[in-house]
Design a protein around this motif. Structure first.
Motif, PDB file in Angstrom:
ATOM      1  N   GLY A 180       0.801  -1.221   0.000  1.00 20.81           N
ATOM      2  CA  GLY A 180       0.000   0.000   0.000  1.00 20.81           C
ATOM      3  C   GLY A 180       0.835   1.273   0.000  1.00 20.81           C
ATOM      4  N   ILE A 181       2.036   1.183  -0.494  1.00 17.63           N
ATOM      5  CA  ILE A 181       2.935   2.333  -0.520  1.00 17.63           C
ATOM      6  C   ILE A 181       2.586   3.225  -1.709  1.00 17.63           C
ATOM      7  N   SER A 182       2.664   4.519  -1.504  1.00 16.43           N
ATOM      8  CA  SER A 182       2.433   5.444  -2.607  1.00 16.43           C
ATOM      9  C   SER A 182       3.769   5.954  -3.139  1.00 16.43           C
ATOM     10  N   ILE A 183       3.740   6.405  -4.378  1.00 13.43           N
ATOM     11  CA  ILE A 183       4.918   6.990  -5.004  1.00 13.43           C
ATOM     12  C   ILE A 183       4.862   8.491  -4.758  1.00 13.43           C
ATOM     13  N   LYS A 184       5.956   9.054  -4.316  1.00 11.97           N
ATOM     14  CA  LYS A 184       5.999  10.481  -4.050  1.00 11.97           C
ATOM     15  C   LYS A 184       6.745  11.198  -5.178  1.00 11.97           C
ATOM     16  N   LYS A 185       6.042  12.105  -5.824  1.00 11.51           N
ATOM     17  CA  LYS A 185       6.660  12.911  -6.873  1.00 11.51           C
ATOM     18  C   LYS A 185       7.324  14.101  -6.187  1.00 11.51           C
ATOM     19  N   MET A 186       8.654  14.141  -6.274  1.00  8.37           N
ATOM     20  CA  MET A 186       9.422  15.167  -5.566  1.00  8.37           C
ATOM     21  C   MET A 186       9.803  16.298  -6.504  1.00  8.37           C
ATOM     22  N   LYS A 187      10.009  17.455  -5.916  1.00  4.97           N
ATOM     23  CA  LYS A 187      10.473  18.622  -6.659  1.00  4.97           C
ATOM     24  C   LYS A 187      11.418  19.401  -5.750  1.00  4.97           C
ATOM     25  N   ALA A 188      12.340  20.118  -6.348  1.00  2.00           N
ATOM     26  CA  ALA A 188      13.268  20.944  -5.571  1.00  2.00           C
ATOM     27  C   ALA A 188      12.898  22.406  -5.738  1.00  2.00           C
ATOM     28  N   ASP A 189      12.993  23.172  -4.647  1.00  2.00           N
ATOM     29  CA  ASP A 189      12.745  24.602  -4.758  1.00  2.00           C
ATOM     30  C   ASP A 189      14.027  25.317  -5.175  1.00  2.00           C
ATOM     31  N   GLN A 190      13.998  26.626  -5.232  1.00  3.59           N
ATOM     32  CA  GLN A 190      15.154  27.396  -5.701  1.00  3.59           C
ATOM     33  C   GLN A 190      16.379  27.252  -4.798  1.00  3.59           C
ATOM     34  N   ASN A 191      16.178  26.787  -3.563  1.00  5.55           N
ATOM     35  CA  ASN A 191      17.290  26.584  -2.631  1.00  5.55           C
ATOM     36  C   ASN A 191      17.820  25.153  -2.652  1.00  5.55           C
ATOM     37  N   GLY A 192      17.249  24.320  -3.528  1.00  2.00           N
ATOM     38  CA  GLY A 192      17.689  22.937  -3.611  1.00  2.00           C
ATOM     39  C   GLY A 192      17.081  22.034  -2.557  1.00  2.00           C
ATOM     40  N   ILE A 193      16.039  22.517  -1.870  1.00  6.43           N
ATOM     41  CA  ILE A 193      15.344  21.724  -0.862  1.00  6.43           C
ATOM     42  C   ILE A 193      14.227  20.936  -1.546  1.00  6.43           C
ATOM     43  N   PHE A 194      14.231  19.627  -1.344  1.00  7.66           N
ATOM     44  CA  PHE A 194      13.207  18.779  -1.965  1.00  7.66           C
ATOM     45  C   PHE A 194      11.945  18.758  -1.122  1.00  7.66           C
ATOM     46  N   TYR A 195      10.823  18.713  -1.805  1.00  6.63           N
ATOM     47  CA  TYR A 195       9.534  18.583  -1.138  1.00  6.63           C
ATOM     48  C   TYR A 195       8.637  17.687  -1.982  1.00  6.63           C
ATOM     49  N   VAL A 196       7.617  17.128  -1.342  1.00  8.98           N
ATOM     50  CA  VAL A 196       6.679  16.256  -2.038  1.00  8.98           C
ATOM     51  C   VAL A 196       5.672  17.136  -2.770  1.00  8.98           C
ATOM     52  N   GLU A 197       5.686  17.028  -4.081  1.00  7.51           N
ATOM     53  CA  GLU A 197       4.744  17.797  -4.896  1.00  7.51           C
ATOM     54  C   GLU A 197       3.409  17.064  -4.994  1.00  7.51           C
ATOM     55  N   GLN A 198       3.480  15.728  -5.107  1.00  2.00           N
ATOM     56  CA  GLN A 198       2.264  14.947  -5.301  1.00  2.00           C
ATOM     57  C   GLN A 198       2.535  13.516  -4.879  1.00  2.00           C
ATOM     58  N   GLU A 199       1.524  12.864  -4.294  1.00  4.08           N
ATOM     59  CA  GLU A 199       1.617  11.444  -3.984  1.00  4.08           C
ATOM     60  C   GLU A 199       0.685  10.692  -4.932  1.00  4.08           C
ATOM     61  N   VAL A 200       1.204   9.633  -5.525  1.00  5.41           N
ATOM     62  CA  VAL A 200       0.433   8.832  -6.469  1.00  5.41           C
ATOM     63  C   VAL A 200       0.356   7.418  -5.918  1.00  5.41           C
ATOM     64  N   SER A 201      -0.841   6.882  -5.845  1.00  7.40           N
ATOM     65  CA  SER A 201      -0.977   5.504  -5.348  1.00  7.40           C
ATOM     66  C   SER A 201      -0.502   4.540  -6.442  1.00  7.40           C
ATOM     67  N   ILE A 202      -0.124   3.364  -6.024  1.00  7.38           N
ATOM     68  CA  ILE A 202       0.330   2.346  -6.975  1.00  7.38           C
ATOM     69  C   ILE A 202      -0.793   2.000  -7.946  1.00  7.38           C
ATOM     70  N   GLU A 203      -2.024   1.940  -7.440  1.00  6.16           N
ATOM     71  CA  GLU A 203      -3.163   1.612  -8.311  1.00  6.16           C
ATOM     72  C   GLU A 203      -3.307   2.642  -9.425  1.00  6.16           C
TER      73      GLU A 203
END
Length: 60
Positions: A31-54
Motif C-alpha cells: 500500500g505504498i504510494s509513489i511520491k513525486k518530488m520537486k526541488a525549490d530554488q534553494n535545492g530543498i526537496f519537497y513532495v509535490e504529489q503522492e500517487v498511489s500504486i493503483e
C-alpha cells in the motif's frame, strides 16, 4: 557477433522488466504510494504529489 549481443541485451531487458513488475507488486501489496518530488530554488526537496500504486498501474 551482433546476434550474441542482441540476445544478451534481450535477456537483460527481460530481467529488468521482471524486476520492475516485482517491485510494483511489492509496493501494491504494502500500500505504498509513489511520491513525486520537486526541488525549490534553494535545492530543498519537497513532495509535490503522492500517487498511489493503483493509479500508477492504470496508466500502463
Amino acid at each position: 557477433m551482433s546476434i550474441h549481443l542482441d540476445s544478451e541485451d534481450n535477456r537483460r531487458n527481460k530481467f529488468a522488466d521482471q524486476i520492475l513488475k516485482d517491485l510494483l507488486e511489492i509496493n501494491k501489496l504494502q500500500g505504498i504510494s509513489i511520491k513525486k518530488m520537486k526541488a525549490d530554488q534553494n535545492g530543498i526537496f519537497y513532495v509535490e504529489q503522492e500517487v498511489s500504486i493503483e493509479d500508477l498501474l492504470k496508466k500502463f
